[in-house]
Design a protein around this motif. Structure first.
Motif, PDB file in Angstrom:
ATOM      1  N   THR A  65       0.833  -1.204   0.000  1.00 36.95           N
ATOM      2  CA  THR A  65       0.000   0.000   0.000  1.00 36.95           C
ATOM      3  C   THR A  65       0.869   1.255   0.000  1.00 36.95           C
ATOM      4  OG1 THR A  65      -1.792  -1.107   1.195  1.00 36.95           O
ATOM      5  CG2 THR A  65      -1.754   1.302   1.275  1.00 36.95           C
ATOM      6  N   ALA A  66       1.900   1.245   0.837  1.00 35.97           N
ATOM      7  CA  ALA A  66       2.803   2.397   0.902  1.00 35.97           C
ATOM      8  C   ALA A  66       3.516   2.614  -0.426  1.00 35.97           C
ATOM      9  CB  ALA A  66       3.818   2.208   2.025  1.00 35.97           C
ATOM     10  N   LEU A  67       3.953   1.524  -1.066  1.00 32.70           N
ATOM     11  CA  LEU A  67       4.651   1.651  -2.345  1.00 32.70           C
ATOM     12  C   LEU A  67       3.707   2.136  -3.442  1.00 32.70           C
ATOM     13  CD1 LEU A  67       6.991  -1.491  -2.346  1.00 32.70           C
ATOM     14  CD2 LEU A  67       7.503   0.860  -1.679  1.00 32.70           C
ATOM     15  N   PHE A  68       2.445   1.678  -3.395  1.00 36.49           N
ATOM     16  CA  PHE A  68       1.471   2.170  -4.366  1.00 36.49           C
ATOM     17  C   PHE A  68       1.203   3.651  -4.135  1.00 36.49           C
ATOM     18  CE2 PHE A  68      -2.987   2.647  -5.929  1.00 36.49           C
ATOM     19  CZ  PHE A  68      -2.694   2.413  -7.269  1.00 36.49           C
ATOM     20  N   ALA A  69       1.171   4.047  -2.848  1.00 34.76           N
ATOM     21  CA  ALA A  69       1.009   5.469  -2.521  1.00 34.76           C
ATOM     22  C   ALA A  69       2.177   6.286  -3.084  1.00 34.76           C
ATOM     23  CB  ALA A  69       0.908   5.657  -1.010  1.00 34.76           C
ATOM     24  N   GLY A  75       3.249  10.441  -9.416  1.00 35.08           N
ATOM     25  CA  GLY A  75       2.438  10.824 -10.569  1.00 35.08           C
ATOM     26  C   GLY A  75       1.753  12.161 -10.369  1.00 35.08           C
ATOM     27  N   THR A  76       1.203  12.365  -9.165  1.00 32.12           N
ATOM     28  CA  THR A  76       0.530  13.628  -8.856  1.00 32.12           C
ATOM     29  C   THR A  76       1.521  14.780  -8.820  1.00 32.12           C
ATOM     30  OG1 THR A  76      -1.084  12.417  -7.528  1.00 32.12           O
ATOM     31  CG2 THR A  76      -0.994  14.795  -7.227  1.00 32.12           C
ATOM     32  N   SER A  77       2.715  14.521  -8.271  1.00 31.97           N
ATOM     33  CA  SER A  77       3.754  15.541  -8.219  1.00 31.97           C
ATOM     34  C   SER A  77       4.122  15.998  -9.626  1.00 31.97           C
ATOM     35  CB  SER A  77       4.990  14.999  -7.494  1.00 31.97           C
ATOM     36  OG  SER A  77       6.042  15.944  -7.515  1.00 31.97           O
ATOM     37  N   ALA A  78       4.291  15.038 -10.535  1.00 30.92           N
ATOM     38  CA  ALA A  78       4.626  15.379 -11.919  1.00 30.92           C
ATOM     39  C   ALA A  78       3.472  16.123 -12.591  1.00 30.92           C
ATOM     40  CB  ALA A  78       4.964  14.111 -12.699  1.00 30.92           C
ATOM     41  N   TYR A 128      -3.317   8.554   4.110  1.00 31.43           N
ATOM     42  CA  TYR A 128      -3.649   8.373   5.517  1.00 31.43           C
ATOM     43  C   TYR A 128      -3.351   6.955   5.984  1.00 31.43           C
ATOM     44  CZ  TYR A 128      -5.581  12.865   6.810  1.00 31.43           C
ATOM     45  OH  TYR A 128      -5.710  14.181   7.142  1.00 31.43           O
ATOM     46  N   GLN A 129      -3.544   5.969   5.107  1.00 29.06           N
ATOM     47  CA  GLN A 129      -3.224   4.600   5.496  1.00 29.06           C
ATOM     48  C   GLN A 129      -1.737   4.463   5.804  1.00 29.06           C
ATOM     49  OE1 GLN A 129      -5.564   2.098   6.031  1.00 29.06           O
ATOM     50  NE2 GLN A 129      -3.748   1.311   7.057  1.00 29.06           N
ATOM     51  N   ALA A 130      -0.920   5.104   4.973  1.00 25.74           N
ATOM     52  CA  ALA A 130       0.522   5.080   5.234  1.00 25.74           C
ATOM     53  C   ALA A 130       0.843   5.790   6.551  1.00 25.74           C
ATOM     54  CB  ALA A 130       1.267   5.740   4.077  1.00 25.74           C
ATOM     55  N   VAL A 188       8.338   5.491   0.686  1.00 25.45           N
ATOM     56  CA  VAL A 188       9.029   4.345   0.090  1.00 25.45           C
ATOM     57  C   VAL A 188       9.924   3.668   1.133  1.00 25.45           C
ATOM     58  CG1 VAL A 188      11.124   5.503  -0.785  1.00 25.45           C
ATOM     59  CG2 VAL A 188      10.184   3.539  -2.007  1.00 25.45           C
ATOM     60  N   GLY A 189      10.496   4.473   2.039  1.00 24.45           N
ATOM     61  CA  GLY A 189      11.287   3.877   3.110  1.00 24.45           C
ATOM     62  C   GLY A 189      10.430   3.049   4.045  1.00 24.45           C
TER      63      GLY A 189
END
Length: 249
Positions: A65-69, A75-78, A128-130, A188-189
């Motif tokens: 989930t964290a990696l998908f986030a 993507g949103t940043s770009a 929020y899950q992360a 990602v960490g």
């Protein structure tokens, strides 16, 4: 705020074009996006809290989930970096509305409003899950921040809709883009560390190195390597955007 900018842009465009009758469609679909976001968050939490997601399997789900986030944040940043130009933002809003008005299909316009809200809702769920995954049992401040954020968004929407508040697009988008990228490095960490606890990824520790949970920094080659990779990816994105800008102009 990103969703609010889209909605306010659509609302303003409809007003200038003399299509105020379509405003109710925009509001109704935007509210539907908020409701679906809460339903999705509930279902997502139920999956994580089910009896089948305990132990290593739960760690795996939280890690992925964290990696998908991270992917969503990058993507949103770009995307936000590309819309920091006022003309690019105007073209984006125009493209959301023109086809709908020319075809007379208000549902398409409503769906654009729905996607603007629900896309942000999906990002918030992952975000929020992360946060909850890394907060252990201390979640009071997360909920306090959520409440403060909701109130602030309501005030921003009211202020922008009534012409009281104007947000400078370029500084806002650039700041938000950078913030999301830094969050991606942090997540990602944490995501790799969760997968290590679940036994999916090996652990190569650096003895004596500090752990900084807040920044997602853990003293292992795998977590630090993944964060370095994301940093290099961010540098590549900036270089690509700068080289592409003259061609777009």
């Amino acid at each position: 705020v990103e969703a609010i900018l889209v909605l306010v842009g659509i609302i303003a465009y409809l007003g200038r074009a003399g299509h105020e009758k379509e405003l109710s469609t925009v509001y109704n679909w935007a509210i539907a996006g908020i409701i679906c976001s809460f339903i999705s968050a509930y279902l997502f939490a139920e999956v994580l809290d089910s009896t089948t997601t305990t132990g290593a399997s739960r760690e795996m789900i939280e890690g992925f989930t964290a990696l998908f986030a991270v992917l969503v944040l990058l993507g949103t940043s770009a995307w936000m970096g590309g819309k920091s130009n006022a003309k690019a933002w105007k073209n984006y809003i125009d493209s959301q509305v023109k086809i709908t008005l020319s075809t007379g299909k208000s549902r398409a316009l409503g769906f654009a409003a729905f996607l603007a809200v629900y896309r942000e809702g999906a990002e918030v769920i992952l975000f929020y899950q992360a946060l909850f995954n890394n907060a252990a049992a201390d979640v009071t401040m997360i909920w306090a921040g959520f409440g403060a954020g909701c109130v602030t968004l309501a005030l921003i929407f009211y202020g922008m809709q009534h012409g009281i508040l104007k947000i400078p697009l370029r500084p806002f988008f650039l700041f938000t883009s950078i913030l999301m990228f830094l969050l991606a490095v942090t997540f990602v960490g944490g995501g790799i560390e969760e997968l290590q606890e679940g036994g999916v990824i090996g652990i190569t520790r650096f003895e004596g190195w500090p752990t900084v949970d807040l920044l997602g920094i853990f003293p292992t080659a795998e977590t630090l390597g993944a964060q370095l990779l994301v940093l290099l990816l961010g540098v590549g994105m900036v270089i690509y955007a700068k080289r592409r800008k003259p061609k777009a102009a």
